[in-house]
Design an enzyme around this catalytic site. Structure first.
Site, PDB file in Angstrom:
ATOM      1  N   LYS A 114     -25.892 -20.600  -7.475  1.00  0.00           N
ATOM      2  CA  LYS A 114     -24.528 -21.125  -7.353  1.00  0.00           C
ATOM      3  C   LYS A 114     -23.941 -21.444  -8.718  1.00  0.00           C
ATOM      4  CE  LYS A 114     -25.704 -25.645  -8.097  1.00  0.00           C
ATOM      5  NZ  LYS A 114     -25.101 -26.677  -8.938  1.00  0.00           N
ATOM      6  N   THR A 174     -19.603 -26.942  -6.726  1.00  0.00           N
ATOM      7  CA  THR A 174     -19.791 -26.514  -8.111  1.00  0.00           C
ATOM      8  C   THR A 174     -18.666 -25.602  -8.593  1.00  0.00           C
ATOM      9  OG1 THR A 174     -22.167 -26.597  -7.653  1.00  0.00           O
ATOM     10  CG2 THR A 174     -21.509 -25.615  -9.722  1.00  0.00           C
TER      11      THR A 174
END
Length: 336
Positions: free
Chosen positions: A187, A244
């Protein structure tokens, strides 16, 4: 319970505060005496502005602090995991759960970090991976957060769940340690790409496309390595990806913004003041891992080209947009 957190960055410090807040005797280890002294003098971590470190939190640079603990949290940057785990293995009591919160893939071996820790501590301690949508800045302030702890050893996962669970920190367990760790590492790569899109002035449509197809890539690699596809629809997959890619707390997104604005990768990372941008390292490791597994990951490959080969992110985006047409579920199952 006596606990030790090995690594006094923002995330390690926030988790040490969470353990202390739950009534556990907690010690926070720094790599150098200088780092530990700064924390002791300021009773605060510069990476967590406005958060006070209580006097009850023991601060040290002596790794002997891990001796006799009921659980140890490993929170170093990914590149330091192997060396730290090797030293840590000499201190741990047999059976002590090691809760790994570092995120990444080892560059030299393309091994997942839990595998690295297991190699270095000799397999006599269970390794639990903790991950999910959790900025240290918010966990340190007690903002409601949920994460997942993964381990095939269910009692070890439950112990990690028990010591961290609180009114502000909700913990779920999972047996899928590979899926949780793949989601945690990759990610950061997609967040760098999302930041590039922001820096280039792209819109919400572009970011949504990138996140969705990026998640497909992450799941594709994870399943090829033995992960469960359901994991990527959970906290360590889509949850961590959302937070994120969209938050300015994310060092990976901030570095990506600078790269999208035209700064070379190394210059963009340096501008963040020495903070570790894990996505930079993960992009190379993920590409290597995908190549070894024979898995197609065009976004990750594009990120590698920008970060390591100096490719123009605008040109890479054009190449991604002009790839041969295909069905959305072609060559993969519908998993989300």
């Amino acid at each position: 319970m006596r606990t030790a957190v090995i690594g006094s960055g923002a995330w390690g410090t926030a988790l040490a505060l969470a353990l202390l807040g739950n009534g556990h005797e907690t010690v926070l280890w720094s790599y150098t005496e200088q780092e530990s002294t700064i924390l002791q003098e300021k009773r605060g971590n510069p990476m967590l502005p406005g958060i006070t470190l209580p006097d009850e939190l023991v601060l040290t640079a002596d790794l002997d602090c891990a001796k006799g603990c009921g659980a140890v949290v490993l929170a170093t940057p990914s590149f330091a995991v192997r060396a730290t785990a090797r030293r840590l293995g000499e201190k741990l009591d047999p059976g002590t759960p090691v809760i790994l919160v570092s995120k990444g893939i080892e560059r030299e071996s393309a091994r997942l970090l839990h595998q690295v820790v297991e190699e270095e501590i000799g397999g006599f301690c269970p390794v639990v991976v903790l991950s999910g949508p959790s900025h240290a800045e918010e966990v340190g302030r007690g903002v409601p957060t949920a994460v997942v702890v993964a381990c095939e050893n269910h009692p070890a996962a439950e112990l990690a769940q028990d010591i961290f669970m609180s009114r502000s920190l909700r913990i779920y367990t999972s047996p899928d340690i590979i899926g949780v760790e793949i989601g945690a590492a990759l990610k950061n790569v997609i967040a760098l790409c999302a930041g590039c899109c922001d820096g280039m002035g792209c819109g919400d449509n572009t970011k949504a496309m990138l996140m969705t197809r990026g998640l497909t890539e992450i799941a594709r690699l994870g399943v090829a390595l033995g992960a469960r596809k359901e994991t990527f629809a959970g906290l360590a997959g889509v949850g961590d990806l959302i937070v994120t890619c969209t938050s300015m707390h994310s060092r990976n997104r901030r570095a990506g913004i600078l790269i999208g604005q035209g700064k070379p990768a190394q210059e963009a990372i340096a501008e963040l003041g020495g903070a570790v941008v894990e996505g930079y390292y993960a992009a190379a490791s993920a590409k290597d891992l995908a190549d070894r597994a024979g898995v197609e990951m065009p976004i990750t490959t594009g990120a590698y080209e920008v970060l390591y080969e100096g490719a123009d992110p605008r040109r890479v985006l054009e190449q991604l947009m002009s790839r041969a047409r295909r069905g959305e579920l072609e060559a993969e199952e519908s998993w989300i």
